[in-house]
Motif scaffolding. Sequence first.
Motif, PDB file in Angstrom:
ATOM      1  N   ARG A 170       0.847  -1.195   0.000  1.00 15.09           N
ATOM      2  CA  ARG A 170       0.000   0.000   0.000  1.00 15.09           C
ATOM      3  C   ARG A 170       0.886   1.250   0.000  1.00 15.09           C
ATOM      4  O   ARG A 170       1.919   1.303   0.647  1.00 15.09           O
ATOM      5  N   ASN A 172       0.069   4.626   1.021  1.00 11.47           N
ATOM      6  CA  ASN A 172      -0.867   5.591   1.600  1.00 11.47           C
ATOM      7  C   ASN A 172      -0.307   6.294   2.823  1.00 11.47           C
ATOM      8  O   ASN A 172      -1.057   6.811   3.639  1.00 11.47           O
ATOM      9  N   GLY A 442      -1.726  -2.345   6.513  1.00 10.83           N
ATOM     10  CA  GLY A 442      -0.557  -1.558   6.150  1.00 10.83           C
ATOM     11  C   GLY A 442       0.222  -1.092   7.354  1.00 10.83           C
ATOM     12  O   GLY A 442       1.444  -1.007   7.309  1.00 10.83           O
ATOM     13  N   GLU A 471      -3.715   5.933  -6.180  1.00 10.11           N
ATOM     14  CA  GLU A 471      -4.769   6.280  -5.251  1.00 10.11           C
ATOM     15  C   GLU A 471      -5.864   7.051  -5.979  1.00 10.11           C
ATOM     16  O   GLU A 471      -5.593   8.029  -6.652  1.00 10.11           O
ATOM     17  N   TRP A 493      -6.767   6.409   3.986  1.00  8.73           N
ATOM     18  CA  TRP A 493      -7.465   5.257   3.403  1.00  8.73           C
ATOM     19  C   TRP A 493      -8.750   5.718   2.730  1.00  8.73           C
ATOM     20  O   TRP A 493      -9.390   6.681   3.154  1.00  8.73           O
ATOM     21  N   GLY A 499      -9.211  -0.271   0.386  1.00 12.35           N
ATOM     22  CA  GLY A 499      -7.982   0.484   0.606  1.00 12.35           C
ATOM     23  C   GLY A 499      -7.832   1.587  -0.411  1.00 12.35           C
ATOM     24  O   GLY A 499      -8.780   2.255  -0.762  1.00 12.35           O
ATOM     25  N   GLY A 501      -5.541   1.230  -3.349  1.00 11.77           N
ATOM     26  CA  GLY A 501      -4.912   0.811  -4.594  1.00 11.77           C
ATOM     27  C   GLY A 501      -5.849   0.886  -5.778  1.00 11.77           C
ATOM     28  O   GLY A 501      -6.972   0.415  -5.736  1.00 11.77           O
ATOM     29  N   VAL A 506      -4.013  -5.476  -3.581  1.00 11.52           N
ATOM     30  CA  VAL A 506      -2.984  -5.777  -2.602  1.00 11.52           C
ATOM     31  C   VAL A 506      -3.082  -7.253  -2.248  1.00 11.52           C
ATOM     32  O   VAL A 506      -4.137  -7.762  -1.894  1.00 11.52           O
TER      33      VAL A 506
END
Length: 824
Positions: A170, A172, A442, A471, A493, A499, A501, A506
């Motif tokens: 991830r 983020n 994450g 994102e 998030w 999430g 992605g 993921v």
Amino acid sequence: MSDADSPYRAPRPGRPDTGDSRTWADDAKAWADTRDAHRLIAEALARLVAADPTIPPHPYLSRHLAHHAARGEVLDDAHVPLAVLPWESSANVRTLLRQSDAVSAVRRQEWLEAWARIEPFIGGAGPDSRLTSLHLAHHAATRPRTPLDTSAARVSGSRVTPLWSDWTARDNVLAVSETRLESLTRTTTTDGRSLLVSGDDHGTIRMWEPHGVPAMAPLHTYGGAVQHLLPLPGDLLLSAGTDGSVRVWHLTRGQLLAEPVHRPGTWVSALTLFAAKDAPEVVLVAHSDGRLGALDPVTFRPVDTPLPSLDPAPALLSGVGLGGAEGMALAVAQGRRVRVWDPRRPDGYTYEHEHEGAVRALVDLAAPGRYALCDDSGYIGFRDASTGRETPVAPAPPAGPVVALTALTVAGRAAVASGGSDHTLRVWDARTGAAIGGPLEGHTAPPVALTTLPGTSPDTSRELPAPAEQELPAPAGQELLVSAGADHTLRRWKPGGGGVGAGRAVRRPVTAAALSGPGSTTGAPLIAVADESGTALWDTGTGRPVALPAGHAPVTAFTSARVRGEPLLVTAHRDAGIQLWSLERGAHAAPARLAGLLGHSLPVRSMAAFPYEGRTLLVTGGEDGTVRLWDLDRVCALACREDHLLSVRDVAVLDTARGPRIASAGTDGTVRLWDPVTLRPVGAPLHCEQRVVNAVAAVPVDEPDGAELVASGGEDGTIRLWDPGTGRPVGRRLDIGDGPVAALAFFRTATGRPCLAATGPGGTIHLWDTDTGSHLLRIVTGSPLGALDALDARQPGGPHPEHPVLLAAGVAGVCVFGIRMEGR
């Protein structure tokens, strides 16, 4: 500045002069606005970057090139070349990518995005480590499950040759704090800016822009940990924590205005706004001794108003809106007991109920009269403040404390986000209790505080910009979730969407992985990888997988062995069983199951196979606290020891002057040595003083007797070397500096240099020279790692047999790479 000194006239080092004769005057004619100016500056500066990434660029380039490219809307790999990234010192590439225009998605940003993934964790690593980490991150992001391409896998100056990756992490992270974060909130300033505000365990308050850049200078309380933050209108903020004080700050001025409460010897357990029916709003302050007071939110003077009586213990508080002009009720949690106080009722408390665990958080919901709570048992539920009627979440989250809650809106639905001790966040429908989306993973430690940010809308797409291809902006009206973790990170998030992605999903965290030597005619390593979805063998030379036959519980550990010349894969499973698989038919045929071994009552955590007097033996260590020895030739058990008081975390085999010895590491903080024939103890246990010992490895010493040392990796983040003959430590402690040691692996470089690799939940692989104790390299992955394995340079086969091969696996997947410590 003369034309000769102008960056527009300077040839790029290592490249021929193209004869570009542009001057400042010529370029000025094309400046339609400041973007054109920054674009031209970026183009000129990029020509000054040496093609060789081992050559340091001018400090101005490393500090400002990415910024000029972003302002000129040319933030791509051509204008911010690979060669400048390992020296990048502005620490803002990640933020600049979030601020880039959406059209940047069509540009090539592979190296920039790879750098952004590891940038928050790179810290003070040297250029070698930074370049090596960038190289590995780029390969993992751009060549998933792709066979080795030697021409693409080499980068001048990098210490690794990536061989194979299945890695999806991830991306983020908003910010990384040097200290542990304790609290988090969001405020809107008088000029309309949304800011995040965090408090840490050192008494420091920091303000962050929504994309993670510090918004202003930090505020220092010079007190204890800041555990509570309460924003108020007019750019005001209340803070409170472990020193028993409440402080009033003016955020935009960076000024301490007042300290209306100061009670040494206690701590503030709750800080919240409350408004009873037909009464003005007040700030409620609860202390650890059960004392409850009220402050005027304008003058911050004590207010004499009816308040509930509390037990002499810390209390959590949350006002619960009753709707319309009915004011609020007050939910009060002390330990396992929850009560609701309604000032409209003459009898005060309306009801109470007990929980299995101590309540950790309370939060008001948008629906009138409803609130959510969580506790140490893992319970999350929604209750009615008037009747106590309960709606638990379903399915129930994994067992373990739930430590944080916040209310938010997901696709127009009232929802609650929870943070658990398993390091994950989950989102729940506040009306039905049903899960919204999957777990958000994450963090490498529990998320201790949660808040929200407003989502983007079509006409405000720059309010919360996002990295291209990584994102997606949230739909209009959908809030973004922000978490502060005990791992020192702030993360953002998109709830309900799996999430953040936007590309590949993921992957499931790897539960076990190991190298098993050459697996095909290419001589490339064969690796075994297991996650919750199954187990597969991958030939890194061809990129082809072979799945293990289904029907067995998830794998918890691997090792490889050779019995009578036949290559075997040994798997340990969550049902405590052990299976033997033949690899005789090669890497592209499904392994044939040969036999099973039973004896452990709980899953095996670690295994090691070794030859002994013409036989192949297997040692296993399990969560049941036992060390067991097996004969793989006869497929039978030989011995069992129960000396470890708790679970056995790792096992290894040493070569000593008196023959092989088995080493086992345990949760009881000891490393124990065993005779491989009788499994009787050899010497006294090594009390490592590292709390839990998670990992153990054999470390050869260049001595005539061929003795080996024992390396122990502890929960305290240190590695110690031990002489198994004397039971004494050798040399100094080695500190990985980013959390507990999770795994160890020993290997030798091409010139025979002895090296020890270690990793942990911080996601960094550290390499040491075991002869000198010197730290050689940091390889930053940006995602928690739980497994390491190494093929020594002495092992035959492989595309580069003169170099050792290292495997690293964890939450984001698995990667395999050669180590080149000598030369370039």
